[in-house]
Scaffold this motif. Structure first.
Motif, PDB file in Angstrom:
ATOM      1  N   SER A  14     -21.337  25.779 -45.329  1.00 23.99           N
ATOM      2  CA  SER A  14     -22.398  26.071 -44.356  1.00 23.99           C
ATOM      3  C   SER A  14     -23.669  25.314 -44.701  1.00 23.99           C
ATOM      4  O   SER A  14     -24.381  24.835 -43.804  1.00 23.99           O
ATOM      5  N   LYS A  15     -23.960  25.185 -45.982  1.00 26.93           N
ATOM      6  CA  LYS A  15     -25.162  24.461 -46.398  1.00 26.93           C
ATOM      7  C   LYS A  15     -25.017  22.960 -46.158  1.00 26.93           C
ATOM      8  O   LYS A  15     -25.992  22.288 -45.811  1.00 26.93           O
ATOM      9  N   GLN A  16     -23.804  22.430 -46.328  1.00 27.24           N
ATOM     10  CA  GLN A  16     -23.576  21.014 -46.028  1.00 27.24           C
ATOM     11  C   GLN A  16     -23.838  20.741 -44.548  1.00 27.24           C
ATOM     12  O   GLN A  16     -24.499  19.752 -44.194  1.00 27.24           O
ATOM     13  N   ALA A  17     -23.310  21.599 -43.687  1.00 25.23           N
ATOM     14  CA  ALA A  17     -23.569  21.450 -42.259  1.00 25.23           C
ATOM     15  C   ALA A  17     -25.048  21.632 -41.965  1.00 25.23           C
ATOM     16  O   ALA A  17     -25.625  20.901 -41.150  1.00 25.23           O
ATOM     17  N   GLY A  18     -25.674  22.589 -42.640  1.00 24.14           N
ATOM     18  CA  GLY A  18     -27.102  22.818 -42.453  1.00 24.14           C
ATOM     19  C   GLY A  18     -27.943  21.627 -42.864  1.00 24.14           C
ATOM     20  O   GLY A  18     -28.934  21.289 -42.195  1.00 24.14           O
ATOM     21  N   ASP A  19     -27.570  20.980 -43.956  1.00 24.33           N
ATOM     22  CA  ASP A  19     -28.289  19.778 -44.397  1.00 24.33           C
ATOM     23  C   ASP A  19     -28.205  18.682 -43.338  1.00 24.33           C
ATOM     24  O   ASP A  19     -29.195  17.992 -43.056  1.00 24.33           O
ATOM     25  N   PHE A  20     -27.008  18.514 -42.763  1.00 24.59           N
ATOM     26  CA  PHE A  20     -26.832  17.516 -41.704  1.00 24.59           C
ATOM     27  C   PHE A  20     -27.723  17.849 -40.505  1.00 24.59           C
ATOM     28  O   PHE A  20     -28.435  16.981 -39.971  1.00 24.59           O
ATOM     29  N   ILE A  21     -27.721  19.104 -40.087  1.00 24.52           N
ATOM     30  CA  ILE A  21     -28.530  19.523 -38.940  1.00 24.52           C
ATOM     31  C   ILE A  21     -30.013  19.318 -39.221  1.00 24.52           C
ATOM     32  O   ILE A  21     -30.773  18.837 -38.368  1.00 24.52           O
ATOM     33  N   ARG A  22     -30.441  19.658 -40.421  1.00 23.67           N
ATOM     34  CA  ARG A  22     -31.850  19.517 -40.805  1.00 23.67           C
ATOM     35  C   ARG A  22     -32.290  18.054 -40.748  1.00 23.67           C
ATOM     36  O   ARG A  22     -33.373  17.732 -40.242  1.00 23.67           O
ATOM     37  N   GLN A  23     -31.460  17.167 -41.231  1.00 25.05           N
ATOM     38  CA  GLN A  23     -31.790  15.742 -41.214  1.00 25.05           C
ATOM     39  C   GLN A  23     -31.810  15.184 -39.798  1.00 25.05           C
ATOM     40  O   GLN A  23     -32.693  14.398 -39.437  1.00 25.05           O
ATOM     41  N   GLU A  24     -30.855  15.611 -38.987  1.00 24.97           N
ATOM     42  CA  GLU A  24     -30.787  15.110 -37.614  1.00 24.97           C
ATOM     43  C   GLU A  24     -31.978  15.570 -36.775  1.00 24.97           C
ATOM     44  O   GLU A  24     -32.429  14.874 -35.873  1.00 24.97           O
ATOM     45  N   ARG A  25     -32.512  16.735 -37.094  1.00 27.62           N
ATOM     46  CA  ARG A  25     -33.657  17.257 -36.330  1.00 27.62           C
ATOM     47  C   ARG A  25     -34.873  16.351 -36.482  1.00 27.62           C
ATOM     48  O   ARG A  25     -35.683  16.237 -35.542  1.00 27.62           O
ATOM     49  N   LYS A  26     -34.997  15.650 -37.601  1.00 28.09           N
ATOM     50  CA  LYS A  26     -36.170  14.808 -37.846  1.00 28.09           C
ATOM     51  C   LYS A  26     -36.293  13.688 -36.835  1.00 28.09           C
ATOM     52  O   LYS A  26     -37.404  13.275 -36.485  1.00 28.09           O
ATOM     53  N   ASN A  27     -35.156  13.186 -36.372  1.00 26.28           N
ATOM     54  CA  ASN A  27     -35.189  12.064 -35.433  1.00 26.28           C
ATOM     55  C   ASN A  27     -34.411  12.383 -34.161  1.00 26.28           C
ATOM     56  O   ASN A  27     -33.883  11.476 -33.497  1.00 26.28           O
ATOM     57  N   PHE A  28     -34.355  13.647 -33.807  1.00 23.15           N
ATOM     58  CA  PHE A  28     -33.511  14.046 -32.681  1.00 23.15           C
ATOM     59  C   PHE A  28     -34.051  13.515 -31.361  1.00 23.15           C
ATOM     60  O   PHE A  28     -35.251  13.599 -31.078  1.00 23.15           O
ATOM     61  N   ASN A  29     -33.142  12.992 -30.546  1.00 16.29           N
ATOM     62  CA  ASN A  29     -33.489  12.468 -29.226  1.00 16.29           C
ATOM     63  C   ASN A  29     -32.994  13.449 -28.163  1.00 16.29           C
ATOM     64  O   ASN A  29     -31.786  13.564 -27.922  1.00 16.29           O
ATOM     65  N   SER A  43     -25.332  19.290 -28.073  1.00  8.75           N
ATOM     66  CA  SER A  43     -25.686  17.924 -28.454  1.00  8.75           C
ATOM     67  C   SER A  43     -24.649  17.387 -29.425  1.00  8.75           C
ATOM     68  O   SER A  43     -23.777  18.118 -29.913  1.00  8.75           O
ATOM     69  N   TYR A  44     -24.766  16.111 -29.735  1.00  7.34           N
ATOM     70  CA  TYR A  44     -23.889  15.510 -30.726  1.00  7.34           C
ATOM     71  C   TYR A  44     -24.051  16.187 -32.081  1.00  7.34           C
ATOM     72  O   TYR A  44     -23.125  16.196 -32.900  1.00  7.34           O
ATOM     73  N   VAL A  45     -25.197  16.790 -32.324  1.00  9.79           N
ATOM     74  CA  VAL A  45     -25.438  17.466 -33.600  1.00  9.79           C
ATOM     75  C   VAL A  45     -24.513  18.669 -33.743  1.00  9.79           C
ATOM     76  O   VAL A  45     -23.895  18.877 -34.793  1.00  9.79           O
ATOM     77  N   ASP A  46     -24.399  19.481 -32.678  1.00 10.36           N
ATOM     78  CA  ASP A  46     -23.475  20.617 -32.694  1.00 10.36           C
ATOM     79  C   ASP A  46     -22.052  20.145 -33.010  1.00 10.36           C
ATOM     80  O   ASP A  46     -21.363  20.719 -33.873  1.00 10.36           O
ATOM     81  N   LYS A  47     -21.622  19.124 -32.301  1.00 12.34           N
ATOM     82  CA  LYS A  47     -20.238  18.666 -32.429  1.00 12.34           C
ATOM     83  C   LYS A  47     -19.963  18.081 -33.816  1.00 12.34           C
ATOM     84  O   LYS A  47     -18.924  18.368 -34.426  1.00 12.34           O
ATOM     85  N   ASN A  48     -20.875  17.271 -34.329  1.00  8.15           N
ATOM     86  CA  ASN A  48     -20.657  16.674 -35.641  1.00  8.15           C
ATOM     87  C   ASN A  48     -20.771  17.707 -36.756  1.00  8.15           C
ATOM     88  O   ASN A  48     -20.054  17.630 -37.764  1.00  8.15           O
ATOM     89  N   ALA A  49     -21.667  18.682 -36.596  1.00  7.28           N
ATOM     90  CA  ALA A  49     -21.755  19.755 -37.581  1.00  7.28           C
ATOM     91  C   ALA A  49     -20.452  20.543 -37.613  1.00  7.28           C
ATOM     92  O   ALA A  49     -19.974  20.939 -38.686  1.00  7.28           O
ATOM     93  N   GLU A  50     -19.879  20.780 -36.439  1.00 14.56           N
ATOM     94  CA  GLU A  50     -18.606  21.508 -36.390  1.00 14.56           C
ATOM     95  C   GLU A  50     -17.498  20.719 -37.092  1.00 14.56           C
ATOM     96  O   GLU A  50     -16.658  21.309 -37.804  1.00 14.56           O
ATOM     97  N   LYS A  51     -17.487  19.423 -36.920  1.00 16.33           N
ATOM     98  CA  LYS A  51     -16.480  18.595 -37.602  1.00 16.33           C
ATOM     99  C   LYS A  51     -16.626  18.685 -39.122  1.00 16.33           C
ATOM    100  O   LYS A  51     -15.632  18.725 -39.850  1.00 16.33           O
ATOM    101  N   ILE A  52     -17.862  18.712 -39.606  1.00 20.63           N
ATOM    102  CA  ILE A  52     -18.110  18.864 -41.049  1.00 20.63           C
ATOM    103  C   ILE A  52     -17.542  20.190 -41.536  1.00 20.63           C
ATOM    104  O   ILE A  52     -16.883  20.273 -42.584  1.00 20.63           O
TER     105      ILE A  52
END
Length: 262
Positions: A14-29, A43-52
């Motif tokens: 969960s923390k690995q996915a959270g780290d990804f989400i946190r980083q993506e938020r910095k430059n989210f379009n 968004s692509y963030v939801d989908k990629n976090a789910e894959k992680i």
């Protein structure tokens, strides 16, 4: 199966996915969001976090299947299934409101046996499994001791589609607004549930909920000493799309108020 060990591994995923989400938020379009339905954003963030998350969980329990919000896998297990919301609070995330979470639960047949909710911006990881205590970042948590609605802080959520019950819901909202210390709407059911588990809220209620919104939080509330029921007072909440979670001390009173309108 060593549920406690599995749950600890899930906290790391969960923390690995959270780290990804946190980083993506910095430059989210925000131009990259999609609509699954009326006001139902992804968004692509939801989908990629789910894959992680799926990739990590496949290593933890290879025989398990998945029930996921974004449908990045269709594998269903005979005995075990993970129930995943990779980003609970997507609308908050898209708009830059810092309340959203990763929610992961494990179901054995029809029984929820493990739950992890990682609140990303506060770096708070809540978790529990069958026959254990509930924890926040390694420290035991329990529900509050408040025993009346009048002294309670209560959380809720608002439906973003299917507004048939909205008039009754707003009448209920009005009564509770006048009857308790306050009502809060954070925008992440998983967070509302774990805040109830650790005593920040005395209760949370909502309808139009999906299994992935609530599964992990239900485990954590129950193991923290709380109670989770549907609007009729029954213990089945995974398929009813409605839920009341409390500290166990105000259930009867709050349920009585809810049932005036539902």
């Amino acid at each position: 199966m060593q549920l406690e060990n599995i749950t600890r591994q899930v906290t790391e995923i969960s923390k690995q996915a959270g780290d990804f989400i946190r980083q993506e938020r910095k430059n989210f379009n925000p131009d990259r969001i999609e609509y699954k339905g009326l006001n139902d954003l992804v968004s692509y963030v939801d989908k990629n976090a789910e894959k992680i998350i799926v990739s990590g969980l496949e290593k933890v329990l290879p025989e398990a299947g998945f029930i996921t919000e974004e449908k990045t896998t269709t594998k269903i297990g005979d005995r075990y299934n993970w129930i995943i919301d990779p980003l609970d609070g997507t609308t908050n995330f898209i708009h830059g409101v810092p309340t959203y979470s990763v929610s992961i639960a494990l179901k054995e047949y029809d029984e929820l046996v493990s739950g992890v909710v990682y609140e990303i911006n506060l770096d708070e990881c809540f978790y529990a499994c069958k026959d254990t205590l509930a924890y926040l970042n390694g420290k035991e948590i329990k529900v509050s001791n408040i025993d009346t609605v009048g002294k309670s802080l209560i959380a809720t959520g608002f439906p973003y589609y299917d507004f048939e019950k909205q008039p009754a819901y707003m009448e209920l909202f009005t009564e509770l607004m006048r009857s308790c210390h306050g009502l809060r709407r954070l925008g992440s059911a998983a967070v509302d549930l774990v805040y109830t588990a650790c005593g920040r809220f005395e209760a949370f209620y909502e309808y139009n909920l999906n299994a992935w919104d609530i599964a992990a939080g239900v485990v954590i509330v129950r193991q923290a000493g709380g109670e989770v029921v549907n609007f009729k007072g029954g213990s089945e909440v995974m398929n009813t799309r409605e839920l009341i979670a409390t500290n166990g001390k105000i259930t009867k009173e709050l349920l009585g108020i809810v049932q005036k309108y539902f």
